[in-house]
Design a protein around this motif. Structure first.
Motif, PDB file in Angstrom:
ATOM      1  N   LEU A 171       0.829  -1.206   0.000  1.00  0.00           N
ATOM      2  CA  LEU A 171       0.000   0.000   0.000  1.00  0.00           C
ATOM      3  C   LEU A 171       0.865   1.258   0.000  1.00  0.00           C
ATOM      4  O   LEU A 171       0.605   2.212  -0.750  1.00  0.00           O
ATOM      5  CB  LEU A 171      -0.927  -0.002   1.224  1.00  0.00           C
ATOM      6  N   ALA A 172       1.907   1.254   0.823  1.00  0.00           N
ATOM      7  CA  ALA A 172       2.797   2.421   0.888  1.00  0.00           C
ATOM      8  C   ALA A 172       3.529   2.617  -0.435  1.00  0.00           C
ATOM      9  O   ALA A 172       3.633   3.742  -0.954  1.00  0.00           O
ATOM     10  CB  ALA A 172       3.789   2.248   2.028  1.00  0.00           C
ATOM     11  N   ALA A 173       4.010   1.523  -1.015  1.00  0.00           N
ATOM     12  CA  ALA A 173       4.739   1.623  -2.279  1.00  0.00           C
ATOM     13  C   ALA A 173       3.832   2.083  -3.412  1.00  0.00           C
ATOM     14  O   ALA A 173       4.229   2.895  -4.255  1.00  0.00           O
ATOM     15  CB  ALA A 173       5.356   0.264  -2.619  1.00  0.00           C
ATOM     16  N   GLY A 174       2.602   1.583  -3.441  1.00  0.00           N
ATOM     17  CA  GLY A 174       1.663   2.005  -4.481  1.00  0.00           C
ATOM     18  C   GLY A 174       1.312   3.482  -4.373  1.00  0.00           C
ATOM     19  O   GLY A 174       1.187   4.182  -5.384  1.00  0.00           O
ATOM     20  N   ALA A 175       1.155   3.953  -3.132  1.00  0.00           N
ATOM     21  CA  ALA A 175       0.841   5.372  -2.938  1.00  0.00           C
ATOM     22  C   ALA A 175       1.994   6.257  -3.420  1.00  0.00           C
ATOM     23  O   ALA A 175       1.780   7.281  -4.072  1.00  0.00           O
ATOM     24  CB  ALA A 175       0.539   5.630  -1.461  1.00  0.00           C
ATOM     25  N   ILE A 176       3.219   5.853  -3.107  1.00  0.00           N
ATOM     26  CA  ILE A 176       4.386   6.628  -3.546  1.00  0.00           C
ATOM     27  C   ILE A 176       4.476   6.654  -5.075  1.00  0.00           C
ATOM     28  O   ILE A 176       4.753   7.690  -5.687  1.00  0.00           O
ATOM     29  CB  ILE A 176       5.670   6.029  -2.947  1.00  0.00           C
ATOM     30  N   SER A 177       4.216   5.507  -5.687  1.00  0.00           N
ATOM     31  CA  SER A 177       4.334   5.423  -7.137  1.00  0.00           C
ATOM     32  C   SER A 177       3.316   6.304  -7.851  1.00  0.00           C
ATOM     33  O   SER A 177       3.652   7.052  -8.761  1.00  0.00           O
ATOM     34  CB  SER A 177       4.166   3.979  -7.578  1.00  0.00           C
ATOM     35  N   SER A 178       2.050   6.209  -7.427  1.00  0.00           N
ATOM     36  CA  SER A 178       1.012   7.001  -8.086  1.00  0.00           C
ATOM     37  C   SER A 178       1.181   8.493  -7.805  1.00  0.00           C
ATOM     38  O   SER A 178       0.910   9.335  -8.665  1.00  0.00           O
ATOM     39  CB  SER A 178      -0.375   6.524  -7.635  1.00  0.00           C
TER      40      SER A 178
ATOM     41  N   ALA B 218      11.958   7.236 -11.481  1.00  0.00           N
ATOM     42  CA  ALA B 218      12.927   6.287 -10.924  1.00  0.00           C
ATOM     43  C   ALA B 218      12.524   5.826  -9.529  1.00  0.00           C
ATOM     44  O   ALA B 218      12.657   4.655  -9.189  1.00  0.00           O
ATOM     45  CB  ALA B 218      14.309   6.930 -10.878  1.00  0.00           C
ATOM     46  N   LEU B 219      12.012   6.752  -8.717  1.00  0.00           N
ATOM     47  CA  LEU B 219      11.638   6.414  -7.349  1.00  0.00           C
ATOM     48  C   LEU B 219      10.534   5.365  -7.281  1.00  0.00           C
ATOM     49  O   LEU B 219      10.700   4.330  -6.635  1.00  0.00           O
ATOM     50  CB  LEU B 219      11.221   7.692  -6.601  1.00  0.00           C
ATOM     51  N   PRO B 220       9.378   5.567  -7.973  1.00  0.00           N
ATOM     52  CA  PRO B 220       8.351   4.520  -7.900  1.00  0.00           C
ATOM     53  C   PRO B 220       8.762   3.218  -8.559  1.00  0.00           C
ATOM     54  O   PRO B 220       8.411   2.148  -8.094  1.00  0.00           O
ATOM     55  CB  PRO B 220       7.154   5.150  -8.626  1.00  0.00           C
TER      56      PRO B 220
ATOM     57  N   LEU C 201      -2.640  -6.322  -5.560  1.00  0.00           N
ATOM     58  CA  LEU C 201      -3.886  -5.678  -5.139  1.00  0.00           C
ATOM     59  C   LEU C 201      -3.618  -4.485  -4.229  1.00  0.00           C
ATOM     60  O   LEU C 201      -4.309  -3.467  -4.311  1.00  0.00           O
ATOM     61  CB  LEU C 201      -4.777  -6.698  -4.424  1.00  0.00           C
ATOM     62  N   GLY C 202      -2.613  -4.606  -3.353  1.00  0.00           N
ATOM     63  CA  GLY C 202      -2.290  -3.502  -2.467  1.00  0.00           C
ATOM     64  C   GLY C 202      -1.826  -2.276  -3.234  1.00  0.00           C
ATOM     65  O   GLY C 202      -2.251  -1.144  -2.959  1.00  0.00           O
TER      66      GLY C 202
END
Length: 331
Positions: free
Chosen positions: A140-147, A158-160, A199-200
């Motif tokens: 969930l944290a990684a998906g939020a950062i990416s979007s 590069a970060l996401p 899914l997360g």
């Protein structure tokens, strides 16, 4: 109504601050990212090969190298956007890329496992076969950062890409490796981790897009369906992940209690006995102790420890000592 006015104003401010990319421009960028192109396939196969070899040799550094170039996150962000917008074209493109990427990843790692015939796997593989709720929070944290980085171009991609690849490619390769050796339990655990991260990340991307205001007012049904499906799938994941988390906590507590008990036992308190290594085999309820001793260890002493362990932990364990003989030599 006046009570909710500050909340609406705050939401409008957040949306205007987050949504720095116009919706049509964002959609065009996501369509481009989600395309199943030659570049996507080359990066996918390269990252899969590197990750698979890194898992085989149990090298964290090599696995991190594969994480950097893995492209699976790009169509996943497009899928989340298409779901809330009801964009059939983007949905078709992103689902195709994710599905083919998944099959290629599993197929390549399975083939590598068949060709190399690895009978046993290291800690890097085993660590990805028992997902917990902690893994869901990470996704969930990684998906939020990416979007967030996608709608804020100044952060760059590069970060996401680096943050998400760690959650997707390694477990996918573990599925193929363990399948090649008939390790079905490990394969199912790794695939559950892959689905959890998939899914997360998708749910987190959806939340960021909605908060940023990337939704059309005439698409209420699509958003409701997207939220309903995402919530149902997440609830289904909570059952196995919750059970795995409870089991992890239980084992951690038992492990600590067992080590404390052993360190205080009369046998290990002997001056001629030195504890070198402790190994707990949970599925067989066995404890193996590697010790160095100058005097023999009797079966009666081992029986006393077994009784103490059973009393302390509430379940019986068989205790075995692997003794390395030591000789004391004076001048």
């Amino acid at each position: 109504m006046q009570f909710f006015r500050p909340l609406r104003q705050l939401n409008d401010q957040i949306q205007s601050w987050l949504a720095s990319v116009p919706i049509l421009k964002l959609r065009a960028s996501l369509i481009e990212d989600s395309q199943l192109t030659l570049n996507f396939l080359v990066l996918l196969m390269g990252s899969c090969l590197i990750a698979t070899l890194g898992l085989i040799i149990n090298s964290t550094a090599v696995i991190i190298g594969a994480m950097i170039i893995a492209p699976l996150m790009m169509p996943l962000r497009g899928f989340a956007f298409a779901a809330i917008e009801g964009d059939r074209e983007l949905l078709r493109i992103s689902i195709s890329s994710i599905a083919i990427g998944t099959l290629v990843g599993i197929g390549m790692s399975w083939l590598a496992g068949i060709l190399m015939g690895i009978p046993e796997f290291g800690s890097e593989v085993l660590a990805r076969t028992q997902p917990t709720l902690i893994d869901l929070v990470i996704a969930l944290a990684a998906g939020a950062i990416s979007s967030y980085a996608k709608i804020r171009p100044e952060m760059g991609d590069a970060l996401p890409g680096t943050a998400i690849a760690v959650a997707l490619m390694p477990p996918l390769c573990v599925v193929g490796l363990t399948l090649s050796q008939g390790q079905w339990v490990y394969s199912s655990g790794a695939f559950l981790l892959y689905l959890t991260n998939l899914l997360g990340i998708s749910l987190a991307c959806t939340i960021v897009y909605v908060v940023a205001g990337y939704t059309r007012n005439d698409n209420q049904f699509s958003r409701t369906l997207s939220w309903g499906v995402s919530t149902a799938l997440m609830l289904l994941l909570f059952v196995p992940l919750g059970l795995s988390s409870v089991d992890l906590v239980r084992k951690s507590r038992l492990n600590y209690s067992m080590r404390t008990l052993l360190s205080n036992s009369a046998l290990l308190a002997r001056r001629d006995v030195e504890l070198l290594e402790t190994r707990i085999i949970w599925n067989m309820s066995e404890i193996e102790l590697m010790v160095r001793a100058t005097e023999p260890i009797t079966s009666e002493e081992v029986d006393i420890i077994e009784q103490a362990v059973a009393s302390e932990l509430g379940q019986p364990f068989r205790v075995f000592f692997n003794v390395v003989e030591a000789t004391r030599v004076g001048s």
